[in-house]
Design a protein around this motif. Sequence first.
Motif, short mmCIF file in Angstrom:
data_model
loop_
_atom_site.label_atom_id
_atom_site.label_comp_id
_atom_site.label_asym_id
_atom_site.label_seq_id
_atom_site.Cartn_x
_atom_site.Cartn_y
_atom_site.Cartn_z
N PHE A 79 1.04 -1.29 0.39
CA PHE A 79 0.14 -0.28 0.00
C PHE A 79 1.02 1.13 -0.20
CE2 PHE A 79 -2.75 3.12 1.85
CZ PHE A 79 -3.14 3.32 1.25
N VAL A 80 0.75 2.08 -0.98
CA VAL A 80 1.78 3.58 -0.86
C VAL A 80 1.23 4.75 0.14
CG1 VAL A 80 1.99 5.80 -2.62
CG2 VAL A 80 1.54 2.72 -3.61
N ARG A 81 1.96 5.08 0.69
CA ARG A 81 2.40 5.63 1.80
C ARG A 81 2.68 7.17 1.44
NH1 ARG A 81 -0.26 1.90 4.73
NH2 ARG A 81 1.09 0.50 4.48
N GLN A 82 1.56 8.08 1.87
CA GLN A 82 1.75 9.59 1.19
C GLN A 82 2.40 10.05 1.93
OE1 GLN A 82 1.33 9.97 -1.85
NE2 GLN A 82 0.52 8.70 -2.38
N PRO A 83 3.42 10.71 1.59
CA PRO A 83 4.15 11.85 3.01
C PRO A 83 3.27 13.05 3.38
CG PRO A 83 4.92 12.51 0.09
CD PRO A 83 4.20 11.65 0.01
N ALA A 84 3.93 13.69 4.58
CA ALA A 84 3.39 14.54 5.17
C ALA A 84 2.58 15.99 4.45
CB ALA A 84 4.05 15.51 6.69
N ALA A 85 1.50 15.89 4.30
CA ALA A 85 0.73 16.47 3.49
C ALA A 85 0.54 18.13 4.06
CB ALA A 85 -0.80 16.37 4.02
N GLN A 86 0.46 19.62 3.30
CA GLN A 86 0.68 20.94 3.67
C GLN A 86 -0.08 20.85 4.79
OE1 GLN A 86 0.08 21.75 -0.05
NE2 GLN A 86 1.44 22.08 -0.94
N LEU A 87 -0.08 22.26 6.04
CA LEU A 87 -0.58 22.97 6.60
C LEU A 87 -1.49 23.58 6.06
CD1 LEU A 87 -0.37 22.84 9.89
CD2 LEU A 87 1.71 24.67 8.88
#
Length: 490
Positions: A79-87
């Motif tokens: 399963f693909v994990r996305q990086p931290a998203a924008q604040l």
Amino acid sequence: MYSISFCVPSTTPLYNRPSIFKMVPFTPSNKLQQSTSSPTRINMMGKCSKSLMAFPILLLRTLCFLLFSQPLLSQENNFVRQPAAQLIITPHHRSHSDPQQVHISLVGQEKMRVSWITEDKHAESVVEYGTKAGEYSAKATGVYTSYQYFFYNSGKIHNVVIGPLQPGSTYFYRCGGSGPEFSFKTPPPRCPIEFVIVGDLGQTEWTASTLKHIDSSDYDVFLLPGDLSYADSQQPLWDSFGRLVEPYASKRPWMVTEGNHEIEIFPIIYPQGFQAYNARWPMPFQQSGSTSNLYYSFEVAGTHVIMLGSYTDFDSQSLQYTWLQSDLANIDRVKTPWVIVLLHAPWYNTNEAHQGEGESMRQAMEELLYEARVDLVFAGHVHAYERFTRIYDNKADSCGPMYVTIGDGGNREGLALMFKNPSSPLSLYREPSFGHGRLRILNETHAHWSWHRNNDADAVVADGVWIESLSSSKACSKTPYQQYAANEEL
């Protein structure tokens, strides 16, 4: 109108580094439809020092490099994990006298606290409410406070307790005599009841996704085991967080406890910490005999919920320990057959992140929970999901609590990707993905726990288990002391 997304220096090691500075159109989706024993005190001060270092950096730093340029893969599946998203920075778009950051919390069996902030210092601390839209048959007046943190001055923080209220009923209300009308639904008088549980929420695009998924299915009470806004001394981020969660926290009670990101200590000037947290998110600690907003308990629909403080004293000589002993001793398992506990730093954890940070608290308090036959313990802090079997003293025990780490709400630091290998036999499911959990207590004996992964537009149910209450288990119906006494009689 725009909301602002930008990189914020972390006060703990980053698992991912957030995206670069960016202006994001302020659409309804962004708007979401519109302390301690000695080892712990040292840990708190260490985290605080990092927070202080970050304080001026936020004003200077507008660019960050991406640590991961590609989506991340789980250790245990593809399963693909996305990086931290924008604040997401959520602005205030009402007048100075109108309420903002509205949220509610339970107070006893029949009352609700309504909390909000106004920029107008002359606004009244009053709530009008009733069971019909636009018609307010009752009115309550409360109290207000404010605080200063360096050059930041908070708005007027209002707290009004309303009630008595009927269970399972919808109420419409207005804060301060002006502004928009809000509504909430009170919890049911008895089972079934559904809790949403998620920690380390933050205010990123992943947070927005988590809250959207939560809102797609009804629930009764929201439980948050610490790390709310990730303000880390940047006080305007507390305001932004309050506005971000208002569409949800104003219509269902949010019951929270503190995490390390709420500490905000500055030696000598602000040595006690938790100033913003205590002012903005007052919980009903007095009603449970606690002397601190950092730990308390409450009862709702056959469930006794205990919120513990990982970042205040917890050793056997502490006020929290003494309070917990008394609280557990006074639980009526006929009236509340279910007992659940929430805290921030997990006592059991096979992730590489934050190893051992909850160990001193576990050694101090685990026996109390075991003897009281606590059913479940939820924690945050580790930015991943993990479910354990029932445990006591590092061994599988059918009469111990089931432990769950649920620190995957959407924080700006990203996911804790690395788990220890080989996996412990005590750990039954673990995955580094953002998501939320739901505990549906059906009756006095059975409940269902499910974990919902945020998978793009869909909340995927990735893990679930049926749970039998320990109060209904014949094998666990007696406490260890009772079992020992019975054996002695034989």
